[in-house]
Design an enzyme around this catalytic site. Structure first.
Site, PDB file in Angstrom:
ATOM      1  CE  LYS A 112      35.558  42.303  43.984  1.00 38.96           C
ATOM      2  NZ  LYS A 112      36.470  42.676  42.886  1.00 38.96           N
ATOM      3  CG  ASP A 152      38.910  40.602  44.135  1.00 42.50           C
ATOM      4  OD1 ASP A 152      39.296  41.406  43.283  1.00 42.50           O
ATOM      5  OD2 ASP A 152      38.963  40.856  45.359  1.00 42.50           O
TER       6      ASP A 152
HETATM    7  P1  NDP Z   1      45.644  37.836  44.577  1.00 42.99           P
HETATM    8  O1  NDP Z   1      44.928  37.085  45.616  1.00 42.99           O
HETATM    9  O2  NDP Z   1      46.134  37.132  43.355  1.00 42.99           O
HETATM   10  O3  NDP Z   1      46.892  38.585  45.195  1.00 42.99           O
HETATM   11  C1  NDP Z   1      46.756  39.471  46.242  1.00 42.99           C
HETATM   12  C2  NDP Z   1      48.131  39.870  46.737  1.00 42.99           C
HETATM   13  O4  NDP Z   1      47.997  40.893  47.704  1.00 42.99           O
HETATM   14  C3  NDP Z   1      48.870  38.724  47.418  1.00 42.99           C
HETATM   15  O5  NDP Z   1      50.249  38.882  47.219  1.00 42.99           O
HETATM   16  C4  NDP Z   1      48.498  38.912  48.890  1.00 42.99           C
HETATM   17  O6  NDP Z   1      49.471  38.429  49.788  1.00 42.99           O
HETATM   18  C5  NDP Z   1      48.411  40.428  48.983  1.00 42.99           C
HETATM   19  N1  NDP Z   1      47.392  40.803  49.972  1.00 42.99           N
HETATM   20  C6  NDP Z   1      46.085  40.474  49.978  1.00 42.99           C
HETATM   21  N2  NDP Z   1      45.464  40.978  51.051  1.00 42.99           N
HETATM   22  C7  NDP Z   1      46.419  41.639  51.741  1.00 42.99           C
HETATM   23  C8  NDP Z   1      46.409  42.381  52.933  1.00 42.99           C
HETATM   24  N3  NDP Z   1      45.275  42.540  53.644  1.00 42.99           N
HETATM   25  N4  NDP Z   1      47.578  42.944  53.346  1.00 42.99           N
HETATM   26  C9  NDP Z   1      48.726  42.772  52.630  1.00 42.99           C
HETATM   27  N5  NDP Z   1      48.788  42.072  51.494  1.00 42.99           N
HETATM   28  C10 NDP Z   1      47.654  41.534  51.050  1.00 42.99           C
HETATM   29  O7  NDP Z   1      44.664  39.036  44.147  1.00 42.99           O
HETATM   30  P2  NDP Z   1      44.726  39.979  42.864  1.00 42.99           P
HETATM   31  O8  NDP Z   1      46.118  40.185  42.449  1.00 42.99           O
HETATM   32  O9  NDP Z   1      43.737  39.478  41.895  1.00 42.99           O
HETATM   33  O10 NDP Z   1      44.120  41.338  43.462  1.00 42.99           O
HETATM   34  C11 NDP Z   1      44.930  42.385  43.979  1.00 42.99           C
HETATM   35  C12 NDP Z   1      44.133  43.678  43.994  1.00 42.99           C
HETATM   36  O11 NDP Z   1      43.762  44.024  42.652  1.00 42.99           O
HETATM   37  C13 NDP Z   1      42.809  43.641  44.766  1.00 42.99           C
HETATM   38  O12 NDP Z   1      42.566  44.918  45.296  1.00 42.99           O
HETATM   39  C14 NDP Z   1      41.791  43.332  43.671  1.00 42.99           C
HETATM   40  O13 NDP Z   1      40.485  43.724  44.032  1.00 42.99           O
HETATM   41  C15 NDP Z   1      42.352  44.195  42.558  1.00 42.99           C
HETATM   42  N6  NDP Z   1      41.930  43.868  41.200  1.00 42.99           N
HETATM   43  C16 NDP Z   1      42.067  42.615  40.710  1.00 42.99           C
HETATM   44  C17 NDP Z   1      41.710  42.342  39.421  1.00 42.99           C
HETATM   45  C18 NDP Z   1      41.921  41.006  38.823  1.00 42.99           C
HETATM   46  O14 NDP Z   1      41.648  40.859  37.629  1.00 42.99           O
HETATM   47  N7  NDP Z   1      42.414  40.020  39.537  1.00 42.99           N
HETATM   48  C19 NDP Z   1      41.085  43.363  38.563  1.00 42.99           C
HETATM   49  C20 NDP Z   1      41.066  44.693  39.161  1.00 42.99           C
HETATM   50  C21 NDP Z   1      41.450  44.899  40.433  1.00 42.99           C
HETATM   51  P3  NDP Z   1      49.695  36.838  50.029  1.00 42.99           P
HETATM   52  O15 NDP Z   1      50.372  36.382  48.766  1.00 42.99           O
HETATM   53  O16 NDP Z   1      50.571  36.778  51.220  1.00 42.99           O
HETATM   54  O17 NDP Z   1      48.348  36.258  50.189  1.00 42.99           O
HETATM   55  O1  8G0 Z   2      38.105  44.853  40.555  1.00 43.09           O
HETATM   56  C1  8G0 Z   2      37.825  44.440  39.454  1.00 43.09           C
HETATM   57  O2  8G0 Z   2      37.637  45.160  38.477  1.00 43.09           O
HETATM   58  C2  8G0 Z   2      37.717  42.949  39.237  1.00 43.09           C
HETATM   59  C3  8G0 Z   2      38.411  42.111  40.076  1.00 43.09           C
HETATM   60  C4  8G0 Z   2      38.334  40.734  39.853  1.00 43.09           C
HETATM   61  C5  8G0 Z   2      37.545  40.239  38.811  1.00 43.09           C
HETATM   62  C6  8G0 Z   2      36.843  41.114  37.999  1.00 43.09           C
HETATM   63  C7  8G0 Z   2      36.019  40.569  36.866  1.00 43.09           C
HETATM   64  O3  8G0 Z   2      34.808  40.730  36.865  1.00 43.09           O
HETATM   65  O4  8G0 Z   2      36.604  39.984  35.972  1.00 43.09           O
HETATM   66  C8  8G0 Z   2      36.937  42.467  38.202  1.00 43.09           C
END
Ligand code: NDP
Ligand code: 8G0
Length: 456
Positions: A112, A152
């Site tokens: 990461k 991410d």
């Molecule tokens: P995004 O940046 O697309 O969205 C994140 C969302 O969460 C936004 O709505 C943001 O609010 C909110 N957010 C972020 N930080 C905070 C915080 N500290 N407090 C409150 N709200 C918060 O990220 P993802 O959707 O990609 O990721 C969301 C979660 O899923 C993370 O934990 C990530 O590690 C996990 N994840 C993501 C994957 C992926 O493929 N993208 C895969 C597996 C896990 P705002 O819109 O106001 O910024």
């Molecule tokens: O948390 C995860 O598994 C994650 C989040 C964002 C990206 C990726 C990836 O390697 O595609 C994994």
């Protein structure tokens, strides 16, 4: 007392694994050495990132890549751009990624990275200059067979594009060094959707095995979701497509609750997607969801605001469900909690859910992120395979592989939960998917490390 700096998020992830492993390690004490060794990342790279803002001034941020474990394949995991980024957070994420990637069954190690750069309020040009500077250093440490980052939090398609271009120009090489690329330049179909869709495919198995009276094709099955980013949007869209009801979404400023029976519509979720691309917040909901069907609560998460919900899917960030919020969810009728976010629940919230599960029928069944959200990285693994072969699978092919991976992951967690939790599962007690995911992921990584001479 340890002489190491305090790393609260990493310690939380480590304690959780350590607790889950206790029954297994008491039967197989030889694996204690593997547990000691797997805690330490193979390598951490830290660097400075100097970039030019729109007024021509030099700005500086910290850049990181935690290369945790490569026993099962190249390091794989996303890049987070958020002001909260520090080594504790990236170590917890890289550690969990290692076991999650093992649960996908694909050949990927865990890593990461990211920066404490805040993309909020930056112009496209500032983002591009930051990405160029960040990749100038990161490019020395990644490679299609070494380490393959992705997006991410704060790192979406635009950023992956800028980062990929910076690498390609610097190296004169078009290679699969990042996933989450655009579909027309090396990306996989269904990668944007994969994490959210995968969560729902996992939840469908949880429903079948615990609460067959619920069904995602019934509007009476009500789902609370947090977040409004990539994971939350596609989770919500899949729930809506299947026919169940989405009652909440949220962002870093507050929660949006649907007051109507119908819940969030596809159109409103898509409008939220557009809004987020422009850097907007849910507080402006009246611009895309007029008519009094939604209620906005500033500075709140959804969990204490929802009633009569069966399923809760934290999908924003770590530690976004507290003990009190977990208790509120139990009161609201929740029976299934699956994390779209990584470590979405605090340790205390997990204790609340697991205590109800151990009481038997009617408890909450909890699935940790490393199991429920592995569909995202799994489709990244499929993107790597397609890049190696220089071909593109159809959306249907990728979606069907994703479903298969989520089914296998669920079955692995269920079986390991039965075998290794040390619990008496007579009566109506469901196996712990927390223990199952942790122990099954650990055994896969530990066995590969042993075969490769990393412990004995
Ligand atoms: P995004 O940046 O697309 O969205 C994140 C969302 O969460 C936004 O709505 C943001 O609010 C909110 N957010 C972020 N930080 C905070 C915080 N500290 N407090 C409150 N709200 C918060 O990220 P993802 O959707 O990609 O990721 C969301 C979660 O899923 C993370 O934990 C990530 O590690 C996990 N994840 C993501 C994957 C992926 O493929 N993208 C895969 C597996 C896990 P705002 O819109 O106001 O910024
Ligand atoms: O948390 C995860 O598994 C994650 C989040 C964002 C990206 C990726 C990836 O390697 O595609 C994994």
């Amino acid at each position: 007392m340890s002489n190491l700096p305090s790393e609260p998020e990493f310690e939380q992830a480590l304690n959780e694994l350590s607790e889950s492993l206790k029954p297994f390690l008491s039967e197989h004490p030889e694996y204690a050495k593997a547990f000691e060794i797997v805690q330490i990342p193979e390598r951490i790279v830290q660097f400075r990132v100097v970039w030019e803002d729109d007024s021509g001034k030099a700005q500086v941020n910290r850049g990181f890549r935690v290369q945790y474990n490569s026993a099962l394949g190249p390091y794989k995991g996303g890049l987070r751009l958020h002001p909260s980024v520090n080594l504790s957070i990236l170590k917890f994420l890289g550690f969990e990624q290692t076991f999650k990637n093992a649960l996908t069954g694909l050949s990927m190690g865990g890593g990461k990275g990211g920066s404490d750069f805040n993309p909020k309020g930056k112009s496209d040009n500032e983002i591009r200059r930051f990405c160029n500077s960040f990749m100038a250093e990161l490019s020395r440490h990644i490679g299609k067979d070494t380490d393959v980052p992705a997006g991410d939090i704060g790192t979406g398609g635009r950023e992956v594009g800028f980062l990929f271009g910076a690498y390609r120009r610097a190296r004169n090489e078009f290679a699969g060094i990042l996933t989450g690329k655009g579909a027309s330049w090396g990306g996989s179909h269904i990668r944007p959707e994969a994490t959210g869709y995968g969560v729902i495919y996992y939840v469908e198995h949880m429903i079948k095995n615990s609460c067959p009276e619920f069904s995602l094709d019934k509007p009476s099955t009500r789902v609370a979701i947090s977040g409004a980013g990539n994971v939350a949007q596609f989770t919500a869209l899949k729930v809506i497509e299947l026919g169940a009801t989405v009652v909440s979404l949220s962002d870093s400023k507050g929660a949006l609750i649907s007051k109507s029976e119908k819940g969030f519509s596809k159109e409103v979720v898509e409008a939220i997607g557009e809004l987020k691309l422009k850097g907007g917040y849910l507080e402006s909901y009246q611009s895309f969801a007029p008519g009094g069907e939604y209620e906005y609560h500033a500075d709140k998460r959804p969990w204490t605001l929802v009633e009569n919900v069966q399923i809760a899917l934290p999908s924003a960030t770590q530690n976004e469900v507290s003990k009190e919020e977990a208790e509120a969810l139990v009161k609201a009728g929740v029976r299934i909690v699956a994390e779209g976010s990584n470590m979405g629940c605090t340790a205390e919230a997990i204790d609340v859910f697991e205590a109800t599960r151990k009481q038997g029928k009617g408890g909450v069944w909890y699935a940790p992120g490393k199991a429920a959200n592995c569909g995202g990285v799994a489709v990244s693994g499929l993107e790597m395979s397609q890049n190696s072969q220089r071909l593109t699978w159809t959306p249907q092919e990728v979606d069907s592989k994703l479903k298969g991976i989520m089914t296998d992951c669920f079955n692995i967690c269920l079986d390991a939960g039965k075998k290794f939790s040390g619990e008496d599962l007579s009566g109506d007690v469901l196996p712990s998917l927390l223990s199952g995911a942790n122990v099954a992921g650990f055994i896969k990584v530990a066995d590969a490390m042993k075969a490769q001479g990393e412990w004995w």
